[in-house]
Design a protein around this motif. Structure first.
Motif, PDB file in Angstrom:
ATOM      1  N   UNK A  39       0.826  -1.198   0.000  1.00 56.95           N
ATOM      2  CA  UNK A  39       0.000   0.000   0.000  1.00 56.95           C
ATOM      3  C   UNK A  39       0.872   1.264   0.000  1.00 56.95           C
ATOM      4  N   UNK A  40       0.201   2.407  -0.169  1.00 60.49           N
ATOM      5  CA  UNK A  40       0.922   3.677  -0.317  1.00 60.49           C
ATOM      6  C   UNK A  40       1.803   3.972   0.888  1.00 60.49           C
ATOM      7  N   UNK A  41       1.317   3.578   2.062  1.00 59.49           N
ATOM      8  CA  UNK A  41       2.073   3.916   3.272  1.00 59.49           C
ATOM      9  C   UNK A  41       3.455   3.257   3.294  1.00 59.49           C
ATOM     10  N   UNK A  42       3.557   2.046   2.741  1.00 56.45           N
ATOM     11  CA  UNK A  42       4.865   1.363   2.728  1.00 56.45           C
ATOM     12  C   UNK A  42       5.868   2.124   1.857  1.00 56.45           C
ATOM     13  N   UNK A  43       5.354   2.849   0.862  1.00 53.30           N
ATOM     14  CA  UNK A  43       6.256   3.636   0.006  1.00 53.30           C
ATOM     15  C   UNK A  43       6.803   4.812   0.804  1.00 53.30           C
ATOM     16  N   UNK A  44       5.898   5.474   1.552  1.00 52.80           N
ATOM     17  CA  UNK A  44       6.331   6.606   2.400  1.00 52.80           C
ATOM     18  C   UNK A  44       7.362   6.142   3.413  1.00 52.80           C
ATOM     19  N   UNK A  45       7.102   4.993   4.031  1.00 52.78           N
ATOM     20  CA  UNK A  45       8.016   4.471   5.057  1.00 52.78           C
ATOM     21  C   UNK A  45       9.381   4.166   4.442  1.00 52.78           C
ATOM     22  N   UNK A  46       9.390   3.518   3.263  1.00 58.89           N
ATOM     23  CA  UNK A  46      10.668   3.181   2.616  1.00 58.89           C
ATOM     24  C   UNK A  46      11.469   4.443   2.332  1.00 58.89           C
ATOM     25  N   UNK A  47      10.756   5.502   1.915  1.00 61.68           N
ATOM     26  CA  UNK A  47      11.424   6.765   1.591  1.00 61.68           C
ATOM     27  C   UNK A  47      11.955   7.413   2.867  1.00 61.68           C
ATOM     28  N   UNK A  48      11.129   7.425   3.920  1.00 59.07           N
ATOM     29  CA  UNK A  48      11.533   8.094   5.173  1.00 59.07           C
ATOM     30  C   UNK A  48      12.657   7.347   5.878  1.00 59.07           C
ATOM     31  N   UNK A  49      12.595   6.025   5.884  1.00 64.15           N
ATOM     32  CA  UNK A  49      13.585   5.256   6.638  1.00 64.15           C
ATOM     33  C   UNK A  49      14.876   5.021   5.850  1.00 64.15           C
ATOM     34  N   UNK A  50      14.827   5.248   4.538  1.00 67.41           N
ATOM     35  CA  UNK A  50      16.046   5.105   3.740  1.00 67.41           C
ATOM     36  C   UNK A  50      16.612   3.697   3.768  1.00 67.41           C
ATOM     37  N   UNK A  51      15.702   2.732   3.783  1.00 69.00           N
ATOM     38  CA  UNK A  51      16.114   1.327   3.913  1.00 69.00           C
ATOM     39  C   UNK A  51      15.787   0.593   2.610  1.00 69.00           C
ATOM     40  N   UNK A  52      16.825   0.188   1.876  1.00 70.70           N
ATOM     41  CA  UNK A  52      16.632  -0.474   0.582  1.00 70.70           C
ATOM     42  C   UNK A  52      15.691  -1.678   0.676  1.00 70.70           C
ATOM     43  N   UNK A  53      15.727  -2.385   1.819  1.00 73.68           N
ATOM     44  CA  UNK A  53      14.919  -3.605   1.928  1.00 73.68           C
ATOM     45  C   UNK A  53      13.423  -3.291   2.004  1.00 73.68           C
ATOM     46  N   UNK A  54      13.077  -2.035   2.313  1.00 79.60           N
ATOM     47  CA  UNK A  54      11.664  -1.680   2.403  1.00 79.60           C
ATOM     48  C   UNK A  54      11.098  -1.140   1.083  1.00 79.60           C
ATOM     49  N   UNK A  55      11.997  -0.846   0.137  1.00 78.26           N
ATOM     50  CA  UNK A  55      11.518  -0.417  -1.184  1.00 78.26           C
ATOM     51  C   UNK A  55      11.230  -1.663  -2.022  1.00 78.26           C
ATOM     52  N   UNK A  56      10.705  -1.463  -3.224  1.00 75.45           N
ATOM     53  CA  UNK A  56      10.320  -2.591  -4.081  1.00 75.45           C
ATOM     54  C   UNK A  56      11.498  -3.217  -4.809  1.00 75.45           C
ATOM     55  N   UNK A  57      11.176  -4.174  -5.665  1.00 69.08           N
ATOM     56  CA  UNK A  57      12.219  -4.852  -6.436  1.00 69.08           C
ATOM     57  C   UNK A  57      12.780  -3.908  -7.510  1.00 69.08           C
ATOM     58  N   UNK A  58      13.938  -4.259  -8.029  1.00 74.76           N
ATOM     59  CA  UNK A  58      14.558  -3.489  -9.104  1.00 74.76           C
ATOM     60  C   UNK A  58      13.990  -3.976 -10.429  1.00 74.76           C
ATOM     61  N   UNK A  59      13.252  -3.108 -11.098  1.00 70.24           N
ATOM     62  CA  UNK A  59      12.679  -3.490 -12.404  1.00 70.24           C
ATOM     63  C   UNK A  59      13.822  -3.792 -13.374  1.00 70.24           C
TER      64      UNK A  59
END
Lengths: 248, 248
Positions: free
Chosen positions: B212-232
């Motif tokens: 969901x959208x919130x996980x994107x915000x969290x990945x951006x705020x926490x700066x943690x590669x593991x929380x962002x999505x896969x590499x297209x």
């Protein structure tokens, strides 16, 4: 036996065309091999018609008979599993036993892609005909109108075909420009050998003011291949669709 | 010495990326060799930045110094004569001696091509990322808006980069669908290693309701590669343009 109709997309770049031949890879051969691997059967693949080496398809149609009980909706993905990446089965449909992709075809649509820019395109090199000079698209459209209707296209056919009846009806030709790409689409009840590519070569010559409209009329009326334009190269040509009667 | 700026189109399919390396063909190497053949000089080619293996460009920019007296308008066709067909010099311009394609770059535009159809595409296999399931483009656009503006994109960077400052500004992200193709374009003042491909992987996961959208915000705020999505994958990515100050 079930009769299966398939719709096929392919990148013709690395093939010697559709039809099986002693030398070189062909699309028809690859599909036969994939079916053999999938079903264990040696099926004939009846295509709607041949395409030449380097010509592409977004909607070639073929049919084959099989005793396999694979559900029809599984055919595309199952066949794609055994096909090289530059050939894709887009859809499959079970049809009546009489259906034949070539004999039943009522018409086809082809598109031809011109790339109009002073320099060649790295990305479109295998998917377009590079025209480095300017083109008068109004003139091209006027010339295209000459082809509309039923005509004897004998002058717009390459030798190497033993077709007797060279009369064909063209329903529509459209010319669309987007950025540096010009797409010419042709719809008709059938096309002679290299007919689309010779029409395109002729249209390019008109659009480049190398010939006038009257020479196109003369080439059509006299049925003389030498009076039509050059044969545009194969890599700009796409077989988009094959049309069939609604009941099959 | 003259300073020449060139705009380059390439098909990255058969290359190990832009940057010269001990093993494998690279775009930079091919351009160096072409220039050596044309001018006899061993010039350094300064690119605006690297692109990875299989990534394409419609507007990469580079510069080099030369003592050659070839007229500037002849450079594209003369260089193309010595280049393989999957690399094209689109234009050349003479610029001030201080100009450097990387240091002077003020921004870039990338496009990413998703092919959304149940079956893979034969014709687009090297130029798109095949997504066989349905995508919610409204959700994708909402997620894209989260990236707009200045952010620390540390979580959207692959390891293997020694960049210190990971703050970048994204000016615009646009999502356009035409038939089975979805194009996502990104404009920003710069992009970290694999940043566009990780943003695309994340957007695809949102559009597929895997996150969901919130996980994107969290990945951006926490700066943690593991929380962002896969590499297209690389073959869907196109470097469209590099922006420079108007005065050079």
């Amino acid at each position: 036996m079930r009769n299966i109709m398939i719709k096929i997309e392919y990148d013709g770049t690395n093939y010697n065309g559709w039809q099986i031949q002693p030398n070189g890879r062909t699309i028809q051969q690859e599909i036969m091999v994939a079916l053999k691997n999938l079903t264990g059967e040696n099926a004939n693949i009846n295509g709607s018609g041949r395409t030449d080496a380097k010509v592409h398809a977004r909607g070639q149609v073929a049919n084959f008979y099989t005793a396999s009980s694979i559900p029809i909706e599984r055919f595309p993905i199952a066949m794609n599993h055994f096909l090289p990446e530059d050939i894709t089965i887009l859809e499959a449909r079970e049809v009546s036993n009489e259906f034949h992709a070539r004999y039943w075809a009522k018409g086809k649509r082809y598109s031809y892609h011109l790339y109009n820019h002073p320099q060649r395109s790295a990305l479109l090199r295998n998917y377009s005909y590079h025209i480095p000079y300017s083109l008068d698209l109004d003139k091209m459209k006027e010339a295209a109108n000459i082809f509309i209707g039923a005509h004897d296209f004998k002058g717009f056919m390459s030798s190497g075909s033993n077709v007797k009846d060279t009369i064909r009806t063209i329903h529509a030709i459209k010319v669309n420009k987007e950025n540096n790409s010009i797409w010419i689409t042709f719809e008709g009840n059938g096309f002679l050998y290299n007919m689309v590519r010779i029409m395109v070569g002729t249209l390019v010559e008109v659009a480049n003011h190398k010939r006038n409209l009257n020479t196109v009329k003369v080439a059509l009326e006299e049925g003389d291949r030498r009076q039509a334009g050059h044969t545009a190269p194969p890599q700009g040509l796409f077989l988009d669709n094959v049309f069939y009667p609604l009941t099959h």
